[in-house]
Design a protein around this motif. Structure first.
Motif, PDB file in Angstrom:
ATOM      1  N   PHE A 158      76.672  52.520  66.429  1.00 28.41           N
ATOM      2  CA  PHE A 158      76.674  53.972  66.617  1.00 28.41           C
ATOM      3  C   PHE A 158      77.335  54.270  67.960  1.00 28.41           C
ATOM      4  N   ILE A 211      79.754  54.299  63.295  1.00 26.64           N
ATOM      5  CA  ILE A 211      79.444  55.710  63.057  1.00 26.64           C
ATOM      6  C   ILE A 211      79.612  56.430  64.386  1.00 26.64           C
ATOM      7  N   GLU A 242      69.244  59.823  60.772  1.00 26.96           N
ATOM      8  CA  GLU A 242      69.851  60.301  59.524  1.00 26.96           C
ATOM      9  C   GLU A 242      70.276  59.129  58.638  1.00 26.96           C
ATOM     10  N   GLU A 243      70.945  58.145  59.258  1.00 30.09           N
ATOM     11  CA  GLU A 243      71.492  57.001  58.527  1.00 30.09           C
ATOM     12  C   GLU A 243      70.417  56.179  57.829  1.00 30.09           C
ATOM     13  N   TYR A 244      69.256  56.022  58.474  1.00 34.21           N
ATOM     14  CA  TYR A 244      68.220  55.133  57.931  1.00 34.21           C
ATOM     15  C   TYR A 244      67.079  55.857  57.222  1.00 34.21           C
ATOM     16  N   ASP A 292      72.056  60.661  64.520  1.00 34.07           N
ATOM     17  CA  ASP A 292      72.821  59.898  63.527  1.00 34.07           C
ATOM     18  C   ASP A 292      72.050  58.672  63.040  1.00 34.07           C
ATOM     19  N   ASN A 338      82.019  48.626  60.877  1.00 33.78           N
ATOM     20  CA  ASN A 338      80.722  49.312  60.724  1.00 33.78           C
ATOM     21  C   ASN A 338      80.440  50.234  61.907  1.00 33.78           C
TER      22      ASN A 338
END
Length: 221
Positions: free
Chosen positions: A184, A202, A218-220, A215, A200
Motif C-alpha cells: 500500500f 495499491i 477496505e481491501e481486507y 485502503d 501487488n
C-alpha cells in the motif's frame, strides 16, 4: 479462529492511526525505515515566493528564529497537511497540489514570471527543480532537513506493507525482499519505486497516511 492479517508499517504510526487498524483486527508491526533531522540554515538571498514539498521542510523552517518575518511572501506547497500547517501559522498558500509534478505544472504554466525559493531535503526528487529549470523559472534552493535510511531486517512474515515515501521503499529493500505481500503506497512517486519489484500495489486516492489505512481496511473487508 481465523489468523489475523499481518501489516507492516514502514513508519511508526500515531496512536489514532494504529488504533484504526487494530479495531479492524489487523496485527500491526511498525518500524521507522527513515529518519529525518532538521539542519541549521540561513535565510538569505530569498526570492518572492516560497516552495515546500514536505511537512519535514516546514517543521525545520519553523525552527528558524526569523521565519515569522517571511509571512508577506506567497507559498506554493505539496500536500494538504503541509498547506494546513502553513496556513495555521499565518502564511498565504497560493497553490497546493498532491504531487510535486502537478505543482511544477501550475508554476510553469501560470506563475512562470515569478521567482521562488525551494526549501528541501537532501533526498528530494529532481521533479520540481528540473521542471522549473527547463521552463526558465528563476529559483534557488535551501536545504533545511536531512533524511537518512535506517534499514532493518524484518524477521516475521507479513501480508501487507505500508510505504510512505520512495526513501522508505529504498530503505526497506536494502534489508528485505518483497515476495507476495500487498504493498500500500501513499502516492504515485512511492509506488514508482516499487514498479520493478512487484505488481501487488495499491495507491491511496489522496496522499495521506489516513487514506492508506482506509485502503487497507477496505481491501481486507
Amino acid at each position: 479462529m481465523q489468523t489475523p492479517i499481518r501489516i507492516l508499517s514502514t513508519k511508526i504510526l500515531t496512536a489514532t492511526q494504529k488504533q484504526e487498524l487494530m479495531k479492524a483486527h489487523f496485527e500491526v508491526v511498525e518500524a521507522d525505515f527513515i529518519k529525518t533531522e532538521n539542519r541549521t540554515f540561513e535565510l538569505k538571498a530569498l526570492n518572492d515566493n516560497l516552495i515546500f514539498t514536505s511537512q519535514n521542510a516546514v517543521r525545520s523552517f519553523f525552527q528558524h528564529p526569523e521565519f515569522e518575518t517571511l509571512k508577506s511572501k506567497n507559498v506554493f506547497c505539496v500536500g494538504l497537511k503541509t498547506k494546513i500547517v502553513l496556513s495555521e501559522a499565518g502564511f498565504n498558500v497560493l497553490a497546493y497540489t498532491g504531487y510535486a509534478a502537478d505543482l511544477a505544472e501550475i508554476i510553469t504554466l501560470i506563475y512562470a514570471s515569478e521567482s521562488y525559493t525551494f526549501f528541501s531535503g537532501n533526498l528530494r526528487k529532481e521533479t520540481l527543480p528540473k521542471a522549473l529549470k527547463e521552463a526558465g523559472v528563476k529559483f534557488n534552493e535551501i536545504q533545511v532537513y536531512e533524511t537518512t535510511l535506517t534499514s532493518q531486517q524484518i524477521k516475521t512474515t507479513q501480508d501487507a506493507i505500508l510505504f510512505f515515501s520512495p526513501s522508505g521503499v529504498e530503505s526497506y529493500l536494502a534489508a528485505n525482499k518483497i515476495k507476495k505481500e500487498l504493498c500500500f503506497c501513499i502516492g504515485e512517486t512511492t509506488a514508482e519505486a516499487l514498479f520493478k519489484i512487484t505488481k501487488n500495489i495499491i495507491v491511496a486516492d489522496q496522499p495521506s497516511v489516513e487514506n492508506v489505512i482506509e485502503d487497507v481496511i477496505e481491501e481486507y473487508k
